[in-house]
Write an enzyme that holds these catalytic residues in place. Sequence first.
Site, PDB file in Angstrom:
ATOM      1  N   ARG A   1      34.985  58.310  10.754  1.00  0.00           N
ATOM      2  CA  ARG A   1      35.307  58.679  12.126  1.00  0.00           C
ATOM      3  C   ARG A   1      36.179  57.609  12.773  1.00  0.00           C
ATOM      4  NH1 ARG A   1      32.766  55.317  15.386  1.00  0.00           N
ATOM      5  NH2 ARG A   1      30.902  54.230  14.679  1.00  0.00           N
ATOM      6  N   LEU A   2      36.742  57.959  13.931  1.00  0.00           N
ATOM      7  CA  LEU A   2      37.450  57.020  14.783  1.00  0.00           C
ATOM      8  C   LEU A   2      36.798  57.038  16.159  1.00  0.00           C
ATOM      9  CD1 LEU A   2      41.185  57.910  13.984  1.00  0.00           C
ATOM     10  CD2 LEU A   2      39.929  55.931  13.152  1.00  0.00           C
ATOM     11  N   ASP A   3      36.826  55.917  16.864  1.00  0.00           N
ATOM     12  CA  ASP A   3      36.334  55.909  18.236  1.00  0.00           C
ATOM     13  C   ASP A   3      37.199  56.843  19.080  1.00  0.00           C
ATOM     14  OD1 ASP A   3      34.359  54.124  17.633  1.00  0.00           O
ATOM     15  OD2 ASP A   3      35.434  52.356  18.345  1.00  0.00           O
ATOM     16  N   ALA A   4      36.612  57.395  20.137  1.00  0.00           N
ATOM     17  CA  ALA A   4      37.298  58.405  20.948  1.00  0.00           C
ATOM     18  C   ALA A   4      38.675  57.972  21.455  1.00  0.00           C
ATOM     19  CB  ALA A   4      36.402  58.818  22.112  1.00  0.00           C
TER      20      ALA A   4
END
Length: 214
Positions: free
Chosen positions: A25-28
Amino acid sequence: LAEHFCAGGGGAASPLPPLPKPAHRLDAPVSGLVCCGRTSADVRRLQRHIAARRVEKRYLARVRCVGGRAAFPPLPLTIDAPLAFDSGRCLGAVVGKGEGKEATTVVEECWGWVASGGGGGRKGGGGDETAVVVLRIVTGRKHQIRCHLQHAGLPIANDTRYGGAEVHAPPSAFGLPVPPPALARLLRAGFVAGCEACAFARDLLAAAAEGGEA
């Protein structure tokens, strides 16, 4: 990505293939590449490689040195500071030894400074300069890069939750006078004919290299 895998699916009666699934995932507020697998088995295989640290990732961050250029630390800089995360406030923080999870981030190099007259600068202010740095994380804690850069006095521009001043978007590739050669090498290695994103990146780098604005 979904359109790429599902295009030309053989007619309305043919079921579409399953959508790709992300392996990490990536941070928002972060942009970047995400590795996906076409099947659950592919995703698990990618995740095993990531967990075994057989995958190398590099991050680019536009940072503002709190003390100005003169206070910019020598590189490479290893930030070894444990982190704790408050889920209720969705905020991470550097804590004392033994109080959180061990975390290590390496700031490897600086690609250059964004000129204060060309996109750098606090809105309505005199123009704080920002720099583009290359990072590598040894551990993968939540908000690790954001916390560690704030701790090192190099908060990410526009990341106001972690001390980053609000700055204007750069006029060209990261606002640097000349695009770093590494960006051009990455583009050549991964360029896909007909890809709008690849064409946009190519035009952006070409405009910056010629001294124009994209």
